[in-house]
Structure formats: structure tokens, C-alpha cells
Design a protein around this motif. Structure first.
Motif, PDB file in Angstrom:
ATOM      1  N   PHE A  26      -6.810  -1.221   5.967  1.00 33.40           N
ATOM      2  CA  PHE A  26      -5.823  -2.558   5.397  1.00 33.40           C
ATOM      3  C   PHE A  26      -5.433  -2.487   4.019  1.00 33.40           C
ATOM      4  O   PHE A  26      -4.194  -2.320   3.672  1.00 33.40           O
ATOM      5  CB  PHE A  26      -6.457  -4.028   5.913  1.00 33.40           C
ATOM      6  N   LEU A  27      -6.316  -2.236   3.418  1.00 34.01           N
ATOM      7  CA  LEU A  27      -6.119  -2.040   1.740  1.00 34.01           C
ATOM      8  C   LEU A  27      -5.236  -0.790   1.648  1.00 34.01           C
ATOM      9  O   LEU A  27      -4.467  -0.913   0.739  1.00 34.01           O
ATOM     10  CB  LEU A  27      -7.433  -1.977   1.007  1.00 34.01           C
ATOM     11  N   GLU A  28      -5.756   0.350   2.060  1.00 29.65           N
ATOM     12  CA  GLU A  28      -4.803   1.495   1.951  1.00 29.65           C
ATOM     13  C   GLU A  28      -3.332   1.380   2.276  1.00 29.65           C
ATOM     14  O   GLU A  28      -2.690   1.598   1.567  1.00 29.65           O
ATOM     15  CB  GLU A  28      -5.485   2.785   2.840  1.00 29.65           C
ATOM     16  N   GLU A  29      -3.097   0.806   3.395  1.00 28.50           N
ATOM     17  CA  GLU A  29      -1.815   0.493   4.083  1.00 28.50           C
ATOM     18  C   GLU A  29      -1.052  -0.325   3.109  1.00 28.50           C
ATOM     19  O   GLU A  29       0.065  -0.223   2.978  1.00 28.50           O
ATOM     20  CB  GLU A  29      -1.702  -0.025   5.591  1.00 28.50           C
ATOM     21  N   THR A  30      -1.723  -1.722   2.773  1.00 30.94           N
ATOM     22  CA  THR A  30      -1.183  -2.429   2.176  1.00 30.94           C
ATOM     23  C   THR A  30      -0.769  -2.116   0.761  1.00 30.94           C
ATOM     24  O   THR A  30       0.216  -2.606   0.128  1.00 30.94           O
ATOM     25  CB  THR A  30      -1.925  -4.045   2.025  1.00 30.94           C
ATOM     26  N   ASP A  31      -1.597  -1.313   0.252  1.00 29.64           N
ATOM     27  CA  ASP A  31      -1.491  -0.923  -1.455  1.00 29.64           C
ATOM     28  C   ASP A  31      -0.088  -0.252  -1.236  1.00 29.64           C
ATOM     29  O   ASP A  31       0.651  -0.320  -2.134  1.00 29.64           O
ATOM     30  CB  ASP A  31      -2.757   0.172  -1.716  1.00 29.64           C
ATOM     31  N   ALA A  32       0.016   0.651  -0.383  1.00 28.78           N
ATOM     32  CA  ALA A  32       1.325   1.572  -0.496  1.00 28.78           C
ATOM     33  C   ALA A  32       2.579   0.778   0.099  1.00 28.78           C
ATOM     34  O   ALA A  32       3.378   0.734  -0.864  1.00 28.78           O
ATOM     35  CB  ALA A  32       1.126   2.565   0.908  1.00 28.78           C
ATOM     36  N   ILE A  33       2.446  -0.035   0.783  1.00 23.64           N
ATOM     37  CA  ILE A  33       3.636  -0.900   0.919  1.00 23.64           C
ATOM     38  C   ILE A  33       3.859  -2.025  -0.232  1.00 23.64           C
ATOM     39  O   ILE A  33       5.007  -2.282  -0.559  1.00 23.64           O
ATOM     40  CB  ILE A  33       3.533  -1.763   2.270  1.00 23.64           C
ATOM     41  N   VAL A  34       2.518  -2.463  -0.653  1.00 26.69           N
ATOM     42  CA  VAL A  34       2.940  -3.590  -2.015  1.00 26.69           C
ATOM     43  C   VAL A  34       3.702  -2.714  -3.042  1.00 26.69           C
ATOM     44  O   VAL A  34       4.401  -3.205  -3.793  1.00 26.69           O
ATOM     45  CB  VAL A  34       1.841  -4.084  -2.385  1.00 26.69           C
ATOM     46  N   ALA A  35       3.312  -1.391  -3.432  1.00 28.85           N
ATOM     47  CA  ALA A  35       3.760  -0.487  -4.543  1.00 28.85           C
ATOM     48  C   ALA A  35       5.161  -0.475  -3.931  1.00 28.85           C
ATOM     49  O   ALA A  35       6.162  -0.423  -5.128  1.00 28.85           O
ATOM     50  CB  ALA A  35       2.961   0.739  -4.442  1.00 28.85           C
ATOM     51  N   ARG A  36       5.622  -0.316  -2.787  1.00 33.77           N
ATOM     52  CA  ARG A  36       6.993   0.092  -2.676  1.00 33.77           C
ATOM     53  C   ARG A  36       8.089  -1.355  -2.811  1.00 33.77           C
ATOM     54  O   ARG A  36       8.914  -1.205  -3.066  1.00 33.77           O
ATOM     55  CB  ARG A  36       7.290   0.420  -1.199  1.00 33.77           C
ATOM     56  N   LEU A  37       7.135  -2.435  -2.576  1.00 30.45           N
ATOM     57  CA  LEU A  37       7.721  -3.899  -2.808  1.00 30.45           C
ATOM     58  C   LEU A  37       8.845  -3.834  -4.107  1.00 30.45           C
ATOM     59  O   LEU A  37       9.693  -4.369  -4.321  1.00 30.45           O
ATOM     60  CB  LEU A  37       7.072  -4.941  -2.555  1.00 30.45           C
TER      61      LEU A  37
END
Length: 109
Positions: A26-37
Motif C-alpha cells: 500500500f505504501l509503495e503504490e500510494t507513494d508513487a501515485i501521490v508523487a504523481r498527483l
């Protein structure tokens, strides 16, 4: 900010080893998406990312973050409304830090 009952329920449902793996993913996937936001995404991509984040956050217990993702998802669907990206990112970072702190201290059993 975090629904600790949901966190405890998740750990109980899947066991300690799988819980740790779920949190890591969850943290790895969410980190990547949040960076893209923070990039200027097309609203359809932003809406899709926020929808994914909302569902994942609810599963993990990130209640405030999920609520902001839901608001942002609706606002992204209405292209005339600005999405509160900065607030969403802040909520994620705060929730992430709080979860990791509690896990490190063994406060989630």
C-alpha cells in the motif's frame, strides 16, 4: 485521521505476515501515485488515481485521506472545480507517518 479499529481488524483478518506485506505494498503504490498527483495530470487521470487511492485508503484505515480523495475525485469529475491536491498529499503524509510510528512502537495489535 486513522481508523485504528480498521487497522486492527485488517491485521486480525490477514495475520501479521500478510498485514506487513499489505502495508508495504500500500505504501509503495500510494507513494508513487501521490508523487504523481503534484504534476499537472489530465482530470480523467486525476479522477482515476483518486478513486484508486480512496479505495486503498479505506481498506487500510486512512479515513481522513480517503475522505479527501473522495472529495477530490468528485471535483476532478467536475472539471470546473479545483482539486485540493495539496491537502490530499498532506493528509497522506501525516497518516503515513502516524501509521509507521504506531507500528514501530508496537501500538497496533
Amino acid at each position: 485521521m486513522i481508523d485504528w479499529n480498521r487497522v486492527r481488524d485488517l491485521r486480525s483478518e490477514v495475520g501479521n505476515d500478510d498485514f506487513d506485506e499489505i502495508i508495504t505494498m500500500f505504501l509503495e503504490e500510494t507513494d508513487a501515485i501521490v508523487a504523481r498527483l503534484s504534476a499537472s495530470l489530465p482530470t480523467s487521470r486525476l479522477e482515476s488515481d483518486l478513486h484508486f487511492l480512496k479505495g486503498s485508503a479505506l481498506n487500510i484505515g486512512f479515513a481522513s485521506f480517503a475522505r479527501l480523495c473522495q472529495i477530490g475525485e468528485k471535483q476532478a469529475a467536475d472539471v470546473k472545480t479545483d482539486v485540493p491536491v495539496a491537502a490530499i498529499i498532506t493528509a497522506y503524509r501525516e497518516s503515513r507517518a502516524e501509521l509507521l510510528s504506531h507500528l514501530a512502537k508496537g501500538l497496533v495489535a
